[in-house]
Each structure stands twice: as C-alpha cells, then as structure tokens.
Design a protein around this motif. Sequence first.
Motif, PDB file in Angstrom:
ATOM      1  N   ASP A 285      -1.862  -0.954   3.287  1.00 40.12           N
ATOM      2  CA  ASP A 285      -2.635  -1.308   2.167  1.00 40.12           C
ATOM      3  C   ASP A 285      -2.673   0.278   1.274  1.00 40.12           C
ATOM      4  OD1 ASP A 285      -3.175  -3.738   2.508  1.00 40.12           O
ATOM      5  OD2 ASP A 285      -5.159  -3.588   3.475  1.00 40.12           O
TER       6      ASP A 285
ATOM      7  N   ASP B 149       0.256   3.111  -6.348  1.00 36.23           N
ATOM      8  CA  ASP B 149      -0.036   2.901  -7.674  1.00 36.23           C
ATOM      9  C   ASP B 149      -0.559   4.352  -8.161  1.00 36.23           C
ATOM     10  OD1 ASP B 149      -0.203   0.328  -7.062  1.00 36.23           O
ATOM     11  OD2 ASP B 149      -2.232   0.069  -6.544  1.00 36.23           O
ATOM     12  N   ARG B 150      -0.693   5.296  -7.495  1.00 34.74           N
ATOM     13  CA  ARG B 150      -1.021   6.695  -8.121  1.00 34.74           C
ATOM     14  C   ARG B 150       0.311   7.400  -8.343  1.00 34.74           C
ATOM     15  NH1 ARG B 150      -4.717   6.917  -3.846  1.00 34.74           N
ATOM     16  NH2 ARG B 150      -3.871   8.535  -2.981  1.00 34.74           N
TER      17      ARG B 150
ATOM     18  N   ASP C  36       0.077   1.105  -0.485  1.00 35.74           N
ATOM     19  CA  ASP C  36       0.126   0.696  -1.677  1.00 35.74           C
ATOM     20  C   ASP C  36      -0.920   1.245  -2.939  1.00 35.74           C
ATOM     21  OD1 ASP C  36       1.705  -1.671  -1.032  1.00 35.74           O
ATOM     22  OD2 ASP C  36       0.113  -2.995  -0.647  1.00 35.74           O
ATOM     23  N   GLU C  37      -1.997   1.657  -2.553  1.00 40.21           N
ATOM     24  CA  GLU C  37      -2.565   2.490  -3.182  1.00 40.21           C
ATOM     25  C   GLU C  37      -2.279   3.777  -3.654  1.00 40.21           C
ATOM     26  OE1 GLU C  37      -6.873   0.773  -0.846  1.00 40.21           O
ATOM     27  OE2 GLU C  37      -6.585   2.712  -1.258  1.00 40.21           O
TER      28      GLU C  37
END
Lengths: 392, 98
Positions: A278, A285-286, A281-282
């Motif tokens: 998780d 995204d950045r 994934d974050e």
Amino acid sequence: MNVAVAVTGNDAMAHALKQINPDVCAAYPITPQTDLMQRFSEFVSDGEIDTELILVESEHSAMSACIGAAAAGGRVATATSGPGLALMWEMLYVASGMRLPIVMPVVNRALSAPLNIHCDHSDAMGARDSGWIQLWSENAQEAYDNLIQAFRIAEHPDIRLPVMVCMDGFIISHSICRMEYIADDAVKNFVGWFKEKNALLDIENPVSYGPLILTDQYHEYKKIQSDAMERVFRVTTDVAAEFEKISGRKYDLFETYRMEDAETSLIVLNSAAGTSKDVVDEARDRGIKVGLLKPRLFRPFPHKQIGKILQHLKAVCVLDRSDSFGAYGPLFTEIAASLYNYGGKPRLLNRIYGLGGRDFLPKDALLAIEAVVAAAEGKTDLALKEYLSIRG
Amino acid sequence: MKSRGIKELGAGPVITFPGNSLSVKTGSWRSSRPVSLKENCIDCLFCWLYCPDMAVNVAGGKMQGFNYDYCKGCGICALECPGKKGRKAIAMQEEEKI
C-alpha cells in the motif's frame, strides 16, 4: 467447488490439514498455534477425518513422534510456534537428515526473554539451517495454499525433505480475512496418495533407521541432502504451476510488486509485505520509483533469481522481523549474498522492525522507503543497520 | 566395510540390508581386551549373556574365547564373570601391552 470464506489463518491451515487427512499428527499446544491444532483435533474427534492424533508432553516429543510415524511409512503433519519450535530443534535435524517428508505450519512468534507471545520471525529463522524447506505466507490464503503445496514438495521423490509453512502469529493466525477454500476432492486429487519409502512397517523389507554414520560417510550424506535442496527450486515451480490449475492463483519462488521500472526496492517477508505494498502504491503516486520483493521460498533461497531482479537497482532496503545480534538480519544476509556475484551492486540497507509483535504501520514502511531513496540519491551518512521506530 | 561415494549411498541414512553390522568391524575401538583364563571358567555363559555385542564365541554350551573383530573392550564380561572359587575366568588387558 471453490468457496469464499471469512476465516482466521489458523482456521485456514486447520482446514487444509483436514482436507489432506494425514495418517498421523503429533502436536503440543503453544500460542498462537494452539487454536490451529485445537480445530484440527475437533475434526478428528468429530470423526470427519481418521488421522491418528497423538497428544504428547512437549514439542521435542511431538517432533520425535512425527519422525517415528514418518519412518513407519505415514503421511505426517504437526504445527508449532516460537519456543515450541526451539524445543524441537534437535529433532528438526533428525527429520531432515533421515529425509522424512513431514509438513509443519509454523505460526511465527518471538522467543523469550523477555517472554512474548507475539509475531516475530526469530523462531523460523533460528531453524533456517536445519535442512527444512521453508515457505513463507503473507496472509491466510497464502498460508492455506502453501500448506497444500508443501505436501507435494516434501513428498516428491526427488526431494523427500520436511517443509515448514510460516505464517505471522496473531496478525494472520488470529485475524479474520476473506479467502477461498478449494473443493475437498480437488485438494485430495492434487495431493494424491502418499507413497512411502523404506517404511518400517513394510515387514517384507526390513530396514533400520538412525544408524551411527562416522567420519567416512557423514560428509557424503550431507552432500546428498544439500543436492536434494538444490532440486527444490524446480519442484516448487512445477508444483505451483499445477496448483494454479485448481486454484487460479499463481505462485513463484518469490513475488515482485511494481518492480518493472523500479530504481529502489523494499524486501520483506510475510504480512508486513501487505502493508508495504500500500505504501509503495502511495510512493508511486508521488513519482517515486520504488518496488517490493517478497520471498516465498526462504530455504532453499533463490539467490540467483533474486540477484538478477535486484542487480540493476540503485538501492535496496531489507526489512527483517528478527535480528542476528551483532550481525545483520537473516534476510539481509541472503540478499547481500544474492547480489555480490552480479555486476551491478545496489546500496543495501537493513532495517529491523516489528520484534515481539510491535505493529508494522504504514509510517514504518514509509521510513524504509525514505531511507532507500536517500541511499539511491547518494546520501552517505545512513546507518547500514537500524531498528525502525525505536522508542528513545 | 568399504566407504561408499554419493552415487552409491541412498537418500537417507537407512539400512536396507538387515544384518549388515557383520560387515562393520568395531574391534578397532578397543583399548583393552578380555582374555579368557580357561582354568577358572565354569561355562556359566554369563559373559555371552551380558555381552552387548556378539563377541563371545560359544559352541556346544562351552565358552570358546572372544571374537576380537567385534569386541569393543567394554569389560562387562569380566565384571560379570563369577569365576571359580573367587578367581575370575576373564581378565582385561591393555591393548598396548599385548
């Protein structure tokens, strides 16, 4: 028909053992494994299966009884945790040295002292050199799937070695999650009939187990055992391919997550991989090019294959849920060994996390990602080995 | 017994041919040996009965000496020997003095 269920990790492992219906099971209760064997003993008491369940006075006796039953020619299983596995230690080597295909769920727990019943990988890591094959599982589904496959790997005529199936204590063993049970018939057909070898109960062909082997042959027997371990990679891959046909789920020696164009990676075993994915994934995204690799087969360790995947990276952070005091974590040393013989050498960091069941939170995974990114950017004052989120 | 290589050995250390202890001569482990003093022997066969190996030779109900291929020199036979009138029929002798 395969059915979706909401169960704990212990439920799932007990259900797999019920579907397999081993000939003999000798076990001793220890938290967090107790509940697994308790459920299994209910199946026996209710007459749902005909396993001979032997209640013994310690884990040393449990493994001894399993060894006797396996040498007699039976399909044998048991389960344990933490200090229970430690008490089995002497007999673990007997099981592997005699090439007995015993299968054992290990519900990972810390070792004393201080006394602690929670999740930690010190138990199984302490047994990593015992000659047992080790499969590690992120969640209840993987634990169930690994346990079914473990029998096929252990009993394969080219292998004949015992297998531990590791699952995180409490975090997975006692938490309910959604997963899928495979139909009883499909599991039975997949595992197949047990083919005994050199069975003590085969009175037409008498054999003796446990002879003294001195300086002239011991070395050779260990080489034969080591060669059998080398064949585990192929057999595990073949068994996984067959398993995919009945489950629809794909397994490999390890799992890679978002590694295609990764510049850095986390390496982590078992349940903490779920949390880490998780956070990866974050980070993605950045715009941070980080991936994750989760070993499934820890013994034997697929150094070559993992080295190939990691060699192009700039930095790698290995997360260990156990420590080798005065040295690096056990997973770290394997990753270092995987990389040394390849051209590219990413910077390596070792982070110790979650000992004695301390929660591994997204913020901890983020700390690891920040460290590995800093290492990739050339920051030089990073600690090579560090305990994550330690209270000052 | 001849030392075997990895191609000849089976997977696990399991003895699959019964009675193979005959081919493993353990006499070389011995540091002292039992010596039979026949004049004190009453053929009670305690030595044969107590021997943990099969290193006491017996024929026709009579003690016939020792099989030094297998005798490990444990001395149990000498200890158990009742002898005749308090004189033992088995004495232990150090190998290096023989």
